[in-house]
Design a protein around this motif. Structure first.
Motif, PDB file in Angstrom:
ATOM      1  N   VAL A  84       0.666 -14.853 -38.129  1.00 23.08           N
ATOM      2  CA  VAL A  84       1.041 -16.207 -38.576  1.00 23.08           C
ATOM      3  C   VAL A  84       2.521 -16.225 -38.963  1.00 23.08           C
ATOM      4  O   VAL A  84       3.278 -17.120 -38.557  1.00 23.08           O
ATOM      5  CB  VAL A  84       0.151 -16.642 -39.773  1.00 23.08           C
ATOM      6  CG1 VAL A  84       0.735 -17.851 -40.483  1.00 23.08           C
ATOM      7  CG2 VAL A  84      -1.264 -16.956 -39.285  1.00 23.08           C
ATOM      8  N   VAL A  85       2.933 -15.211 -39.717  1.00 24.61           N
ATOM      9  CA  VAL A  85       4.326 -15.176 -40.206  1.00 24.61           C
ATOM     10  C   VAL A  85       5.308 -15.055 -39.039  1.00 24.61           C
ATOM     11  O   VAL A  85       6.280 -15.817 -38.950  1.00 24.61           O
ATOM     12  CB  VAL A  85       4.528 -14.002 -41.200  1.00 24.61           C
ATOM     13  CG1 VAL A  85       6.000 -13.810 -41.532  1.00 24.61           C
ATOM     14  CG2 VAL A  85       3.731 -14.255 -42.477  1.00 24.61           C
ATOM     15  N   THR A  86       5.042 -14.108 -38.127  1.00 21.88           N
ATOM     16  CA  THR A  86       6.003 -13.878 -37.035  1.00 21.88           C
ATOM     17  C   THR A  86       5.991 -15.041 -36.026  1.00 21.88           C
ATOM     18  O   THR A  86       7.034 -15.409 -35.488  1.00 21.88           O
ATOM     19  CB  THR A  86       5.732 -12.539 -36.314  1.00 21.88           C
ATOM     20  OG1 THR A  86       4.346 -12.489 -35.954  1.00 21.88           O
ATOM     21  CG2 THR A  86       6.066 -11.356 -37.177  1.00 21.88           C
ATOM     22  N   SER A  87       4.812 -15.604 -35.793  1.00 23.13           N
ATOM     23  CA  SER A  87       4.736 -16.752 -34.867  1.00 23.13           C
ATOM     24  C   SER A  87       5.468 -17.955 -35.456  1.00 23.13           C
ATOM     25  O   SER A  87       6.190 -18.670 -34.743  1.00 23.13           O
ATOM     26  CB  SER A  87       3.280 -17.139 -34.588  1.00 23.13           C
ATOM     27  OG  SER A  87       2.619 -16.077 -33.994  1.00 23.13           O
ATOM     28  N   MET A 140       7.484   5.774 -39.093  1.00 23.83           N
ATOM     29  CA  MET A 140       8.712   5.984 -38.323  1.00 23.83           C
ATOM     30  C   MET A 140       8.394   6.057 -36.829  1.00 23.83           C
ATOM     31  O   MET A 140       9.018   5.371 -36.013  1.00 23.83           O
ATOM     32  CB  MET A 140       9.376   7.279 -38.808  1.00 23.83           C
ATOM     33  CG  MET A 140      10.694   7.573 -38.171  1.00 23.83           C
ATOM     34  SD  MET A 140      11.997   6.548 -38.817  1.00 23.83           S
ATOM     35  CE  MET A 140      12.479   7.502 -40.234  1.00 23.83           C
ATOM     36  N   THR A 141       7.413   6.884 -36.481  1.00 24.71           N
ATOM     37  CA  THR A 141       7.050   7.058 -35.064  1.00 24.71           C
ATOM     38  C   THR A 141       6.535   5.744 -34.477  1.00 24.71           C
ATOM     39  O   THR A 141       6.889   5.377 -33.349  1.00 24.71           O
ATOM     40  CB  THR A 141       5.966   8.159 -34.930  1.00 24.71           C
ATOM     41  OG1 THR A 141       6.410   9.301 -35.651  1.00 24.71           O
ATOM     42  CG2 THR A 141       5.721   8.538 -33.492  1.00 24.71           C
ATOM     43  N   ALA A 142       5.722   5.037 -35.263  1.00 27.56           N
ATOM     44  CA  ALA A 142       5.155   3.771 -34.781  1.00 27.56           C
ATOM     45  C   ALA A 142       6.275   2.767 -34.491  1.00 27.56           C
ATOM     46  O   ALA A 142       6.283   2.122 -33.433  1.00 27.56           O
ATOM     47  CB  ALA A 142       4.184   3.203 -35.814  1.00 27.56           C
ATOM     48  N   GLY A 143       7.231   2.651 -35.423  1.00 26.48           N
ATOM     49  CA  GLY A 143       8.324   1.694 -35.261  1.00 26.48           C
ATOM     50  C   GLY A 143       9.191   2.023 -34.059  1.00 26.48           C
ATOM     51  O   GLY A 143       9.482   1.151 -33.224  1.00 26.48           O
ATOM     52  N   ILE A 144       9.578   3.293 -33.970  1.00 25.71           N
ATOM     53  CA  ILE A 144      10.460   3.701 -32.861  1.00 25.71           C
ATOM     54  C   ILE A 144       9.737   3.548 -31.519  1.00 25.71           C
ATOM     55  O   ILE A 144      10.298   3.020 -30.564  1.00 25.71           O
ATOM     56  CB  ILE A 144      10.963   5.154 -33.069  1.00 25.71           C
ATOM     57  CG1 ILE A 144      11.902   5.198 -34.278  1.00 25.71           C
ATOM     58  CG2 ILE A 144      11.648   5.696 -31.824  1.00 25.71           C
ATOM     59  CD1 ILE A 144      12.298   6.584 -34.727  1.00 25.71           C
ATOM     60  N   PRO A 202       5.773 -12.562 -30.276  1.00 23.63           N
ATOM     61  CA  PRO A 202       5.673 -11.613 -31.392  1.00 23.63           C
ATOM     62  C   PRO A 202       4.281 -10.990 -31.516  1.00 23.63           C
ATOM     63  O   PRO A 202       4.156  -9.851 -31.985  1.00 23.63           O
ATOM     64  CB  PRO A 202       5.990 -12.471 -32.627  1.00 23.63           C
ATOM     65  CG  PRO A 202       5.771 -13.871 -32.208  1.00 23.63           C
ATOM     66  CD  PRO A 202       6.052 -13.928 -30.745  1.00 23.63           C
ATOM     67  N   LEU A 203       3.258 -11.719 -31.055  1.00 17.44           N
ATOM     68  CA  LEU A 203       1.904 -11.163 -31.171  1.00 17.44           C
ATOM     69  C   LEU A 203       1.717  -9.941 -30.275  1.00 17.44           C
ATOM     70  O   LEU A 203       1.048  -8.977 -30.671  1.00 17.44           O
ATOM     71  CB  LEU A 203       0.853 -12.231 -30.838  1.00 17.44           C
ATOM     72  CG  LEU A 203       0.813 -13.454 -31.764  1.00 17.44           C
ATOM     73  CD1 LEU A 203      -0.345 -14.371 -31.394  1.00 17.44           C
ATOM     74  CD2 LEU A 203       0.682 -13.040 -33.228  1.00 17.44           C
ATOM     75  N   THR A 204       2.334  -9.976 -29.072  1.00 18.99           N
ATOM     76  CA  THR A 204       2.208  -8.806 -28.185  1.00 18.99           C
ATOM     77  C   THR A 204       2.902  -7.594 -28.803  1.00 18.99           C
ATOM     78  O   THR A 204       2.371  -6.487 -28.779  1.00 18.99           O
ATOM     79  CB  THR A 204       2.817  -9.072 -26.785  1.00 18.99           C
ATOM     80  OG1 THR A 204       4.175  -9.441 -26.963  1.00 18.99           O
ATOM     81  CG2 THR A 204       2.090 -10.142 -26.041  1.00 18.99           C
ATOM     82  N   LEU A 205       4.060  -7.832 -29.388  1.00 18.76           N
ATOM     83  CA  LEU A 205       4.784  -6.725 -30.028  1.00 18.76           C
ATOM     84  C   LEU A 205       4.045  -6.243 -31.275  1.00 18.76           C
ATOM     85  O   LEU A 205       3.959  -5.045 -31.542  1.00 18.76           O
ATOM     86  CB  LEU A 205       6.182  -7.183 -30.431  1.00 18.76           C
ATOM     87  CG  LEU A 205       7.232  -7.014 -29.361  1.00 18.76           C
ATOM     88  CD1 LEU A 205       8.456  -7.815 -29.703  1.00 18.76           C
ATOM     89  CD2 LEU A 205       7.595  -5.548 -29.221  1.00 18.76           C
ATOM     90  N   LEU A 206       3.521  -7.193 -32.021  1.00 21.27           N
ATOM     91  CA  LEU A 206       2.818  -6.861 -33.260  1.00 21.27           C
ATOM     92  C   LEU A 206       1.579  -6.011 -32.978  1.00 21.27           C
ATOM     93  O   LEU A 206       1.333  -5.010 -33.663  1.00 21.27           O
ATOM     94  CB  LEU A 206       2.424  -8.162 -33.980  1.00 21.27           C
ATOM     95  CG  LEU A 206       1.753  -8.020 -35.334  1.00 21.27           C
ATOM     96  CD1 LEU A 206       2.696  -7.371 -36.341  1.00 21.27           C
ATOM     97  CD2 LEU A 206       1.300  -9.385 -35.849  1.00 21.27           C
ATOM     98  N   ALA A 246       8.680  -8.518 -35.767  1.00 23.02           N
ATOM     99  CA  ALA A 246       7.304  -8.104 -35.486  1.00 23.02           C
ATOM    100  C   ALA A 246       7.153  -6.586 -35.654  1.00 23.02           C
ATOM    101  O   ALA A 246       6.171  -6.116 -36.239  1.00 23.02           O
ATOM    102  CB  ALA A 246       6.918  -8.522 -34.071  1.00 23.02           C
ATOM    103  N   VAL A 247       8.149  -5.830 -35.159  1.00 25.44           N
ATOM    104  CA  VAL A 247       8.064  -4.367 -35.249  1.00 25.44           C
ATOM    105  C   VAL A 247       8.187  -3.922 -36.709  1.00 25.44           C
ATOM    106  O   VAL A 247       7.433  -3.061 -37.177  1.00 25.44           O
ATOM    107  CB  VAL A 247       9.154  -3.698 -34.375  1.00 25.44           C
ATOM    108  CG1 VAL A 247       9.228  -2.202 -34.644  1.00 25.44           C
ATOM    109  CG2 VAL A 247       8.861  -3.949 -32.903  1.00 25.44           C
ATOM    110  N   ILE A 248       9.110  -4.534 -37.443  1.00 23.68           N
ATOM    111  CA  ILE A 248       9.319  -4.142 -38.842  1.00 23.68           C
ATOM    112  C   ILE A 248       8.060  -4.434 -39.680  1.00 23.68           C
ATOM    113  O   ILE A 248       7.625  -3.607 -40.470  1.00 23.68           O
ATOM    114  CB  ILE A 248      10.544  -4.873 -39.434  1.00 23.68           C
ATOM    115  CG1 ILE A 248      11.823  -4.259 -38.868  1.00 23.68           C
ATOM    116  CG2 ILE A 248      10.561  -4.778 -40.964  1.00 23.68           C
ATOM    117  CD1 ILE A 248      13.065  -5.089 -39.113  1.00 23.68           C
TER     118      ILE A 248
END
Lengths: 278, 301
Positions: free
Chosen positions: A116-119, A174-178, A157-161, A76-78
């Motif tokens: 949809v993909v991550t779920s 970079m900042t968003a991912g970290i 995954p939706l909460t993380l996404l 989800a993060v990636i």
């Protein structure tokens, strides 16, 4: 909206990191299955050993699900980290944002496609983990409970996404991912603290866990999903008295909170993206 | 077609554009000239709705910049063009054809026309990641004109192209002009602007310092070269005082006239003062000279 969804799905299919993620997932399932195979082989599954196998099998199920949260979370993060910021950084957003597509449509379309993909990924992964346990350890699941657990887990995954996409509309890739990953880690530690608090009867620790779940309800979603999917198995297992377990099960109100949380953060991502100079 | 009223963009410590007032009529090819960092791209981005103005407004066909309905009639090629390199050119144009709601039965024809116009016909199945920068710029141009917009905004459309590519883009602009398309061209390639634009604007440090028909800039000043004998020195001194940048070298007199009408007046003055003229050449100042003069010497900014 459908054009953005289709384009984003096509992008996901073409991303090398997703291909790598799928390969790593298969390797993970292979290792996990091998572990289950040798556990059963060494323990045996007859007579008194069957009860022990069920207990250990349940522990390994919880462990498998827990490791799956990291894989789903990373996915989800990636996918979400570069959803907006990377397009801004490499200039592809200029074509999209100058077209008749509203900025809200761009964000929502991407969220739906990535969601949809991550779920789907999370439900396949959890089902695979359950299937391996069913096959090797002969764990018995209530099919409706298991289905409900997997459905609830799709919110994970939706909460993380949504957090990652909000950060992506505000910061660099970079900042968003970290940042998103750090929030994820905080909520995991919060979940640990809550379970330990419940075990020790320490209200302060439980409250810390609840606060961290309010910050990001991913861990609460995971524990609700486990409670639903494992059903009566959970009540008789010692594994529940550990950091991965459900000694403290979140209220079902947490599900409502999670849905509201996703809605609010998605609106915030739209708001900030609309205000952004490109 | 396009109006800006005191359009300004201020960042924390700098003003990218200040009180830009422009009026571009239907069918005009307007070239905006200015050095790097003058605010050209910011101005275009405000017009297309990618950057929010700090004050003022931009109107396209009477509607606010960024209005969704306006975007259906507007095409834009950004300076920093990049496309999804995991698509091929046809897939990219097909995606945008749907976004711009080109009817399904006309999509194929629209894409073929756009590809042919920019010289990418036959290359449409190649992945964008294999395209050279020049080919990507052509693809960007195809995307900008795919839906036959009434207004096309081109931000440095030839920056990645070789001379042949530049000629092709000039041809595209001419064909669009023949269709009646209004074009806003940002460039610092003066020759290109001189050959394609009907109107010009000059921008310096975010201020529009002059704008108007290109003919006005080209005929405003003339450079005269006269092969003359027995030139009256009083005339020479007077021209110097008038600041005509007069120069005399081995019977070759060079000086500036304010406009074409002044050329015969100056020649008559030389003859009237006893000078003998063997040859006269008069030419408009090139755009480069106009540009340098306006950008370097304008004291207003």
């Amino acid at each position: 909206m459908k054009h953005v969804i289709k384009l984003t799905l096509k992008e996901v299919v073409n991303k090398r990191i997703i291909h790598l993620g799928i390969i790593l997932t298969l390797i993970y399932l292979l290792i996990y299955g091998t572990g289950l195979y040798y556990t059963v082989k060494d323990l045996g599954s007859q007579g008194e050993q069957f009860f022990l196998l069920q207990q250990i099998g349940y522990q390994l199920l919880i462990l498998g699900w827990y490791v799956s949260t990291f894989m789903v979370g990373s996915m989800a993060v990636i996918t979400g980290a570069g959803s907006i910021s990377q397009e801004i950084e490499n200039g592809t957003i200029l074509g999209l944002a100058s077209s008749p597509l509203k900025r809200s449509t761009i964000i929502l379309g991407k969220f739906i496609a990535y969601g949809v993909v991550t779920s789907l990924y999370s439900s396949i992964l959890l089902t695979a983990v359950m299937g391996l346990n069913l096959y090797f350890c002969r764990l018995v699941f209530d099919p409706w409970g298991a289905a409900a657990g997997i459905l609830i887990f799709m919110l994970f995954p939706l909460t993380l996404l949504v957090v990652t996409m909000l950060f992506s509309s505000l910061f660099s890739t970079m900042t968003a991912g970290i940042s998103a990953f750090m929030v994820f880690v905080v909520t995991i530690i919060g979940g640990f603290v809550e379970q330990i608090g419940a075990l020790m009867g320490n209200t302060a620790l439980v409250n810390i866990g609840i606060i961290s779940s309010l910050l990001m309800p991913a861990d609460a979603v995971y524990r609700l999903a486990v409670a639903q999917a494992s059903g009566t198995m959970a009540q008789s297992s010692i594994v529940n008295f550990g950091p991965f377990g459900i000694a403290s099960t979140p209220s079902t109100l947490m599900l409502v909170y999670t849905i509201v949380y996703i809605g609010v953060l998605l609106s915030a991502a739209v708001y900030y993206f609309q205000k952004k100079d490109l | 077609m396009l109006e800006t009223e005191k359009l300004s963009k201020k960042y924390e410590h700098t003003a990218a554009c200040t009180d830009i007032c422009l009026s571009i009529k239907e069918g005009q090819v307007f070239g905006l000239l200015g050095p790097n960092g003058a605010g050209k791209s910011t101005l275009v981005k405000m017009i297309i709705g990618l950057v929010r103005p700090s004050s003022g407004k931009a109107l396209i066909m009477g509607r606010a910049a960024g209005d969704i309905e306006v975007r259906y009639k507007t095409g834009y090629l950004p300076e920093m063009f990049r496309f999804y390199d995991w698509l091929n050119a046809w897939e990219l144009l097909s995606f945008y054809a749907r976004v711009y709601q080109i009817p399904a039965d006309k999509e194929k024809l629209a894409i073929q026309e756009a590809l042919e116009l920019v010289g990418l016909k036959g290359r449409e199945k190649g992945m964008i990641k294999t395209y050279s920068k020049g080919m990507q710029q052509r693809l960007g141009l195809a995307r900008a004109i795919l839906h036959q917009p009434a207004l096309v905004l081109l931000d440095e459309p030839t920056s990645a192209l070789d001379p042949l590519g530049r000629r092709d883009v000039r041809d595209v602009i001419k064909r669009l002009q023949q269709r009646g398309t209004t074009i806003f061209l940002n460039s610092h390639l003066l020759g290109e602007v001189e050959m394609t634009c009907s109107h010009l604007g000059f921008i310096k440090r975010g201020h529009l310092i002059d704008a108007g028909p290109i003919a006005d800039f080209m005929t405003k000043e003339q450079e005269i070269t006269v092969e003359v004998d027995n030139l009256n020195h009083d005339l020479f001194t007077r021209w110097n005082i008038e600041g005509r940048a007069v120069n005399m070298n081995d019977k070759l007199l060079q000086l500036k006239a304010v406009n074409r009408e002044e050329v015969p007046v100056i020649i008559n003055e030389i003859i009237g003062a006893g000078g003998r003229i063997y040859r006269v050449e008069s030419r408009s100042r090139g755009l480069e000279e106009v540009f340098i003069d306006l950008i370097e010497n304008d004291g207003a900014v």
